[in-house]
Motif scaffolding. Structure first.
Motif, short mmCIF file in Angstrom:
data_model
loop_
_atom_site.label_atom_id
_atom_site.label_comp_id
_atom_site.label_asym_id
_atom_site.label_seq_id
_atom_site.Cartn_x
_atom_site.Cartn_y
_atom_site.Cartn_z
N LEU A 1 0.93 -1.37 0.03
CA LEU A 1 0.20 -0.02 0.49
C LEU A 1 0.71 1.44 0.36
O LEU A 1 0.15 2.33 -0.42
N ALA A 2 1.97 1.25 0.81
CA ALA A 2 3.07 2.45 0.01
C ALA A 2 2.66 3.29 -1.52
O ALA A 2 3.00 2.62 -2.08
N GLY A 3 2.83 4.50 -1.18
CA GLY A 3 2.38 5.42 -2.49
C GLY A 3 0.85 5.40 -3.54
O GLY A 3 0.80 5.95 -3.98
N LYS A 4 0.34 4.30 -2.30
CA LYS A 4 -1.17 4.93 -2.31
C LYS A 4 -1.82 5.41 -1.94
O LYS A 4 -1.64 5.45 -0.47
N LEU A 5 -3.01 5.79 -2.72
CA LEU A 5 -4.08 6.57 -1.73
C LEU A 5 -5.41 5.58 -0.75
O LEU A 5 -5.94 5.33 -1.96
N ILE A 6 -5.09 5.94 0.66
CA ILE A 6 -6.08 4.78 1.36
C ILE A 6 -6.89 5.80 1.50
O ILE A 6 -7.26 6.69 2.86
N ILE A 7 -8.10 5.33 1.45
CA ILE A 7 -9.44 5.62 2.17
C ILE A 7 -9.91 5.05 3.14
O ILE A 7 -10.43 4.16 3.19
N ASP A 8 -9.85 5.40 3.99
CA ASP A 8 -10.35 3.86 5.76
C ASP A 8 -11.84 4.39 6.26
O ASP A 8 -11.87 5.40 6.42
N ALA A 9 -12.86 3.74 5.90
CA ALA A 9 -13.29 4.02 6.19
C ALA A 9 -14.05 2.83 7.29
O ALA A 9 -14.91 2.79 7.84
N THR A 10 -12.67 2.44 8.22
CA THR A 10 -13.15 1.32 9.32
C THR A 10 -13.58 1.92 9.97
O THR A 10 -13.29 2.78 10.54
N ASN A 11 -14.19 1.44 11.61
CA ASN A 11 -14.20 1.82 12.44
C ASN A 11 -14.12 1.25 13.44
O ASN A 11 -13.91 0.07 13.80
N PRO A 12 -13.56 1.62 14.67
CA PRO A 12 -13.24 1.34 15.60
C PRO A 12 -13.97 1.25 16.80
O PRO A 12 -13.87 1.78 17.85
N GLN B 1 -8.94 7.79 14.79
CA GLN B 1 -8.62 6.31 13.76
C GLN B 1 -7.91 6.70 12.04
O GLN B 1 -7.20 5.88 11.53
N GLY B 2 -7.96 8.25 11.89
CA GLY B 2 -6.91 8.08 10.65
C GLY B 2 -5.81 8.34 10.99
O GLY B 2 -4.77 8.75 10.26
N ARG B 3 -5.71 9.29 11.84
CA ARG B 3 -4.28 9.27 12.81
C ARG B 3 -3.49 7.99 12.45
O ARG B 3 -2.37 7.14 12.53
N HIS B 4 -4.31 7.10 13.26
CA HIS B 4 -3.90 5.48 13.93
C HIS B 4 -3.61 4.75 12.39
O HIS B 4 -2.45 4.26 11.98
N ALA B 5 -4.43 4.95 11.33
CA ALA B 5 -4.14 4.11 10.55
C ALA B 5 -2.82 4.73 9.59
O ALA B 5 -1.91 4.20 8.60
N VAL C 1 -3.51 8.77 4.02
CA VAL C 1 -4.67 8.49 4.12
C VAL C 1 -5.85 9.84 4.69
O VAL C 1 -5.79 10.43 4.87
N VAL C 2 -7.04 8.96 4.01
CA VAL C 2 -8.08 10.11 3.89
C VAL C 2 -9.41 9.37 5.12
O VAL C 2 -9.58 8.56 4.03
N ARG C 3 -9.42 10.00 5.76
CA ARG C 3 -10.75 8.93 6.39
C ARG C 3 -12.38 9.67 5.37
O ARG C 3 -12.34 10.55 5.55
N ALA C 4 -12.71 8.30 5.27
CA ALA C 4 -14.17 8.95 4.83
C ALA C 4 -15.06 7.66 4.94
O ALA C 4 -15.03 6.66 5.40
N PHE C 5 -16.54 7.95 4.47
CA PHE C 5 -17.32 7.42 4.22
C PHE C 5 -17.69 6.35 5.69
O PHE C 5 -17.81 5.19 5.44
N THR C 6 -17.32 7.18 7.21
CA THR C 6 -17.33 6.55 8.38
C THR C 6 -18.50 6.59 9.07
O THR C 6 -19.24 5.60 9.82
N HIS C 7 -19.59 7.72 8.86
CA HIS C 7 -20.84 8.23 9.51
C HIS C 7 -21.65 7.77 9.74
O HIS C 7 -22.59 7.99 10.11
N VAL C 8 -21.43 7.00 7.83
CA VAL C 8 -23.53 7.16 7.74
C VAL C 8 -23.50 5.43 7.66
O VAL C 8 -22.45 4.99 7.71
N MET C 9 -25.02 5.15 8.36
CA MET C 9 -25.12 3.38 8.24
C MET C 9 -25.32 2.96 7.22
O MET C 9 -25.91 3.32 6.03
N ASP C 10 -24.99 1.94 6.91
CA ASP C 10 -24.28 0.88 6.04
C ASP C 10 -25.77 0.96 4.54
O ASP C 10 -26.10 1.10 3.63
N GLU C 11 -26.69 0.81 5.27
CA GLU C 11 -28.51 0.08 5.09
C GLU C 11 -28.40 1.91 4.12
O GLU C 11 -29.47 1.24 3.12
#
Length: 217
Positions: A89-100, A119-123, A132-142
């Protein structure tokens, strides 16, 4: 749905309740989408019926062949995923949608990372060679598919990152998923997007999202 000015190659690492609808939006918008899974054969019916222009592949192949990757595995699998494909994943744009996500003793939703680390800083610390960019984290998946199709760009989607060019790319991908992007700042400013944060797990208009996150209008 509108066709983006530039078609991107995007990989989805974790084709479940979050990755599938987001990837479906992106495929419908004209991007080249690869759904990555431990068992890609299980995605054949979904891809052929819902995303005929996309494809399914293993996690390693998906990580290796795409420069933009959405991390959307359940959080308990996050560490295992990065152990197996993190070196690619080095050199790539990671969109982190995971939630601890966890529950406090009194039953409140909280981040298992505590209040001092987003979580964004952790990633970004875990993947120092990636952007890393945090997105798609706070909307219910359904609601991701229905709200992104039936009420396009009515609902806000918060995102955060430290790299302006990466954030611009994610801004466009949020639009292509049918939501209105709301920049909440850098990764250290993204606690509102994490479990227990001010906008988690809710949907807002862009103006209401800014107000809830404490942003100036």
């Amino acid at each position: 749905m509108s066709t983006p000015s530039t078609a991107l190659r995007v990989g989805i690492l974790g084709a479940g309740n979050i990755g599938r609808p987001i990837g479906r939006h992106w495929s419908a918008a004209g991007h080249q989408v690869t759904f990555g899974s431990r068992s890609p054969e299980r995605l054949s019916e979904f891809v052929s019926t819902a995303c005929p222009d996309a494809r399914a592949a293993g996690l390693a192949e998906t990580a290796e062949t795409n420069d933009i990757l959405l991390l959307s595995v359940p959080y308990p699998a996050w560490g295992e995923l990065l152990q197996s494909v993190g070196h690619t994943l080095a050199g790539k744009l990671i969109i982190d949608a995971t939630n601890p996500m966890g529950l406090s003793a009194d039953g409140r939703i909280i981040s298992t990372l505590g209040s001092d680390l987003t979580q964004g800083r952790h990633a970004s610390k875990t993947l120092p060679g990636s952007t890393v960019v945090r997105a798609f984290t706070h909307v219910m998946d359904e609601l991701i598919w229905s709200r992104g199709t039936q009420q396009r760009h009515f609902w806000g989607m918060g995102y955060a990152g430290d790299d302006d060019a990466a954030k611009e790319t994610v801004h466009g991908l949020i639009l292509d998923a049918g939501f209105s992007p709301v920049d909440v700042g850098g990764l250290d400013d993204s606690a509102s997007l994490d479990p227990g944060g001010a906008v988690f797990p809710h949907m807002f208009t862009p103006a209401d999202l800014r107000a809830a996150a404490g942003l100036s209008a």
